[in-house]
Design a protein around this motif. Structure first.
Motif, PDB file in Angstrom:
ATOM      1  N   ALA A   1       3.291   2.273   9.550  1.00  0.00           N
ATOM      2  CA  ALA A   1       4.028   2.592  10.787  1.00  0.00           C
ATOM      3  C   ALA A   1       3.782   1.554  11.878  1.00  0.00           C
ATOM      4  O   ALA A   1       4.611   1.390  12.774  1.00  0.00           O
ATOM      5  CB  ALA A   1       3.654   3.986  11.274  1.00  0.00           C
ATOM      6  N   LYS A   2       2.663   0.840  11.807  1.00  0.00           N
ATOM      7  CA  LYS A   2       2.398  -0.239  12.774  1.00  0.00           C
ATOM      8  C   LYS A   2       3.217  -1.491  12.455  1.00  0.00           C
ATOM      9  O   LYS A   2       3.474  -2.308  13.329  1.00  0.00           O
ATOM     10  CB  LYS A   2       0.916  -0.614  12.759  1.00  0.00           C
ATOM     11  N   GLN A   3       3.609  -1.644  11.201  1.00  0.00           N
ATOM     12  CA  GLN A   3       4.303  -2.847  10.752  1.00  0.00           C
ATOM     13  C   GLN A   3       5.825  -2.691  10.695  1.00  0.00           C
ATOM     14  O   GLN A   3       6.549  -3.684  10.717  1.00  0.00           O
ATOM     15  CB  GLN A   3       3.794  -3.266   9.364  1.00  0.00           C
ATOM     16  N   PHE A   4       6.302  -1.450  10.608  1.00  0.00           N
ATOM     17  CA  PHE A   4       7.728  -1.191  10.429  1.00  0.00           C
ATOM     18  C   PHE A   4       8.175  -0.136  11.421  1.00  0.00           C
ATOM     19  O   PHE A   4       7.448   0.838  11.660  1.00  0.00           O
ATOM     20  CB  PHE A   4       8.001  -0.682   9.003  1.00  0.00           C
ATOM     21  N   ASP A   5       9.384  -0.295  11.962  1.00  0.00           N
ATOM     22  CA  ASP A   5       9.912   0.759  12.829  1.00  0.00           C
ATOM     23  C   ASP A   5      10.384   1.929  11.957  1.00  0.00           C
ATOM     24  O   ASP A   5      10.367   1.846  10.714  1.00  0.00           O
ATOM     25  CB  ASP A   5      11.007   0.222  13.750  1.00  0.00           C
ATOM     26  N   ASP A   6      10.802   3.011  12.585  1.00  0.00           N
ATOM     27  CA  ASP A   6      11.180   4.215  11.835  1.00  0.00           C
ATOM     28  C   ASP A   6      12.288   3.955  10.820  1.00  0.00           C
ATOM     29  O   ASP A   6      12.231   4.438   9.688  1.00  0.00           O
ATOM     30  CB  ASP A   6      11.604   5.335  12.790  1.00  0.00           C
TER      31      ASP A   6
ATOM     32  N   ALA B   1       0.836  -1.204   0.000  1.00  0.00           N
ATOM     33  CA  ALA B   1       0.000   0.000   0.000  1.00  0.00           C
ATOM     34  C   ALA B   1       0.872   1.256   0.000  1.00  0.00           C
ATOM     35  O   ALA B   1       0.604   2.215  -0.736  1.00  0.00           O
ATOM     36  CB  ALA B   1      -0.939   0.001   1.203  1.00  0.00           C
ATOM     37  N   LEU B   2       1.914   1.251   0.816  1.00  0.00           N
ATOM     38  CA  LEU B   2       2.815   2.396   0.855  1.00  0.00           C
ATOM     39  C   LEU B   2       3.558   2.534  -0.478  1.00  0.00           C
ATOM     40  O   LEU B   2       3.741   3.654  -0.975  1.00  0.00           O
ATOM     41  CB  LEU B   2       3.794   2.270   2.013  1.00  0.00           C
ATOM     42  N   THR B   3       3.953   1.429  -1.072  1.00  0.00           N
ATOM     43  CA  THR B   3       4.609   1.459  -2.385  1.00  0.00           C
ATOM     44  C   THR B   3       3.720   2.141  -3.413  1.00  0.00           C
ATOM     45  O   THR B   3       4.170   3.009  -4.165  1.00  0.00           O
ATOM     46  CB  THR B   3       4.944   0.026  -2.846  1.00  0.00           C
TER      47      THR B   3
ATOM     48  N   LEU C   1       2.450   6.524  -6.863  1.00  0.00           N
ATOM     49  CA  LEU C   1       1.371   7.261  -7.531  1.00  0.00           C
ATOM     50  C   LEU C   1       0.984   8.487  -6.715  1.00  0.00           C
ATOM     51  O   LEU C   1      -0.108   8.557  -6.159  1.00  0.00           O
ATOM     52  CB  LEU C   1       0.146   6.344  -7.708  1.00  0.00           C
ATOM     53  N   LEU C   2       1.853   9.448  -6.675  1.00  0.00           N
ATOM     54  CA  LEU C   2       1.598  10.646  -5.868  1.00  0.00           C
ATOM     55  C   LEU C   2       0.659  11.634  -6.571  1.00  0.00           C
ATOM     56  O   LEU C   2       0.807  12.831  -6.421  1.00  0.00           O
ATOM     57  CB  LEU C   2       2.917  11.345  -5.535  1.00  0.00           C
ATOM     58  N   THR C   3      -0.299  11.146  -7.290  1.00  0.00           N
ATOM     59  CA  THR C   3      -1.203  12.016  -8.042  1.00  0.00           C
ATOM     60  C   THR C   3      -2.097  12.852  -7.139  1.00  0.00           C
ATOM     61  O   THR C   3      -2.540  13.919  -7.530  1.00  0.00           O
ATOM     62  CB  THR C   3      -2.083  11.194  -9.001  1.00  0.00           C
ATOM     63  N   GLU C   4      -2.334  12.381  -5.937  1.00  0.00           N
ATOM     64  CA  GLU C   4      -3.171  13.133  -5.001  1.00  0.00           C
ATOM     65  C   GLU C   4      -2.350  14.109  -4.169  1.00  0.00           C
ATOM     66  O   GLU C   4      -2.893  14.863  -3.381  1.00  0.00           O
ATOM     67  CB  GLU C   4      -3.937  12.171  -4.086  1.00  0.00           C
ATOM     68  N   GLY C   5      -1.048  14.053  -4.303  1.00  0.00           N
ATOM     69  CA  GLY C   5      -0.184  14.997  -3.624  1.00  0.00           C
ATOM     70  C   GLY C   5       0.468  14.485  -2.360  1.00  0.00           C
ATOM     71  O   GLY C   5       1.533  14.947  -2.000  1.00  0.00           O
ATOM     72  N   PHE C   6      -0.134  13.551  -1.658  1.00  0.00           N
ATOM     73  CA  PHE C   6       0.413  13.072  -0.396  1.00  0.00           C
ATOM     74  C   PHE C   6       0.130  11.588  -0.233  1.00  0.00           C
ATOM     75  O   PHE C   6      -0.794  11.052  -0.823  1.00  0.00           O
ATOM     76  CB  PHE C   6      -0.225  13.808   0.793  1.00  0.00           C
ATOM     77  N   VAL C   7       0.917  10.952   0.629  1.00  0.00           N
ATOM     78  CA  VAL C   7       0.603   9.590   1.041  1.00  0.00           C
ATOM     79  C   VAL C   7      -0.559   9.705   2.027  1.00  0.00           C
ATOM     80  O   VAL C   7      -0.460  10.454   3.003  1.00  0.00           O
ATOM     81  CB  VAL C   7       1.829   8.926   1.701  1.00  0.00           C
ATOM     82  N   PRO C   8      -1.657   9.000   1.801  1.00  0.00           N
ATOM     83  CA  PRO C   8      -2.797   9.091   2.721  1.00  0.00           C
ATOM     84  C   PRO C   8      -2.408   8.712   4.155  1.00  0.00           C
ATOM     85  O   PRO C   8      -1.597   7.804   4.379  1.00  0.00           O
ATOM     86  CB  PRO C   8      -3.796   8.085   2.155  1.00  0.00           C
ATOM     87  N   ASP C   9      -2.980   9.425   5.112  1.00  0.00           N
ATOM     88  CA  ASP C   9      -2.661   9.194   6.525  1.00  0.00           C
ATOM     89  C   ASP C   9      -2.900   7.754   6.956  1.00  0.00           C
ATOM     90  O   ASP C   9      -2.114   7.191   7.718  1.00  0.00           O
ATOM     91  CB  ASP C   9      -3.483  10.133   7.415  1.00  0.00           C
ATOM     92  N   ASP C  10      -3.985   7.138   6.465  1.00  0.00           N
ATOM     93  CA  ASP C  10      -4.275   5.768   6.877  1.00  0.00           C
ATOM     94  C   ASP C  10      -3.247   4.780   6.332  1.00  0.00           C
ATOM     95  O   ASP C  10      -2.884   3.814   7.007  1.00  0.00           O
ATOM     96  CB  ASP C  10      -5.704   5.363   6.492  1.00  0.00           C
ATOM     97  N   VAL C  11      -2.741   5.038   5.131  1.00  0.00           N
ATOM     98  CA  VAL C  11      -1.701   4.177   4.556  1.00  0.00           C
ATOM     99  C   VAL C  11      -0.426   4.297   5.387  1.00  0.00           C
ATOM    100  O   VAL C  11       0.209   3.299   5.724  1.00  0.00           O
ATOM    101  CB  VAL C  11      -1.443   4.541   3.080  1.00  0.00           C
ATOM    102  N   TRP C  12      -0.070   5.527   5.740  1.00  0.00           N
ATOM    103  CA  TRP C  12       1.123   5.754   6.564  1.00  0.00           C
ATOM    104  C   TRP C  12       0.965   5.097   7.939  1.00  0.00           C
ATOM    105  O   TRP C  12       1.881   4.426   8.423  1.00  0.00           O
ATOM    106  CB  TRP C  12       1.404   7.247   6.714  1.00  0.00           C
ATOM    107  N   ALA C  13      -0.191   5.274   8.565  1.00  0.00           N
ATOM    108  CA  ALA C  13      -0.420   4.729   9.902  1.00  0.00           C
ATOM    109  C   ALA C  13      -0.331   3.201   9.899  1.00  0.00           C
ATOM    110  O   ALA C  13       0.250   2.603  10.811  1.00  0.00           O
ATOM    111  CB  ALA C  13      -1.772   5.186  10.442  1.00  0.00           C
ATOM    112  N   THR C  14      -0.884   2.580   8.882  1.00  0.00           N
ATOM    113  CA  THR C  14      -0.820   1.126   8.777  1.00  0.00           C
ATOM    114  C   THR C  14       0.622   0.664   8.616  1.00  0.00           C
ATOM    115  O   THR C  14       1.059  -0.294   9.259  1.00  0.00           O
ATOM    116  CB  THR C  14      -1.688   0.633   7.606  1.00  0.00           C
TER     117      THR C  14
END
Length: 147
Positions: A110-115, A88-90, A95-108
């Motif tokens: 961030a739960k699976q990977f450390d910084d 999903a993050l990939t 496809l940055l057509t919307e301008g940003f990575v959606p917050d829910d994609v980032w949050a998901t």
């Protein structure tokens, strides 16, 4: 520059170094290949698909995962939560057509990977997107990869 001269050697070394560092930092070669294959599918890069499908098989990625990667969201039970978050993050970064990575994609993710892993995952997506654009832009056909 001919089509066979893909890019300047110094630029090629830099892109290769970024790719290698990102893969090492992610620490999961099979997942790294799923990520680069998915980005390459989105970018229609036949050279990169040809290359990374072979590498994925060497790292034990299943044929079922490779067969269903283009439809990973609908392929329940084929990809685990970590793989799904990375894919999903990939897609969001590719496809940055919307301008940003959606917050829910980032949050998901961030739960699976450390910084550190997130930084390497994004670095890997950036690296393969660069390679895809070089290869597609130069119209490099599949089949030229030699390990």
């Amino acid at each position: 520059m001919s089509r066979t001269e893909v890019l300047d050697r110094e630029v090629g070394r830099a892109l290769s170094a970024l790719s290698a560092a990102a893969k090492r930092g992610l620490g999961d070669p099979a997942l790294a290949e799923l990520v680069v294959i998915r980005a390459s599918q989105l970018n229609h890069c036949a050279f990169c698909l040809d290359m990374h499908l072979g590498i994925a098989r060497e790292h034990g990625v299943s044929e079922k995962q490779l067969d269903l990667l283009a439809a990973w969201e609908e392929a329940e039970g084929v990809f685990d939560e970590r793989e799904r978050a990375a894919l999903a993050l990939t897609e969001a970064v590719t496809l940055l057509t919307e301008g940003f990575v959606p917050d829910d994609v980032w949050a998901t993710a961030a739960k699976q990977f450390d910084d550190g892993q997130l930084a390497h995952l994004i670095g890997l997506v950036v690296a393969i997107n660069n390679w895809n654009r070089v290869m597609v832009g130069r119209r490099i056909p599949p089949g030229g990869y030699r390990p």
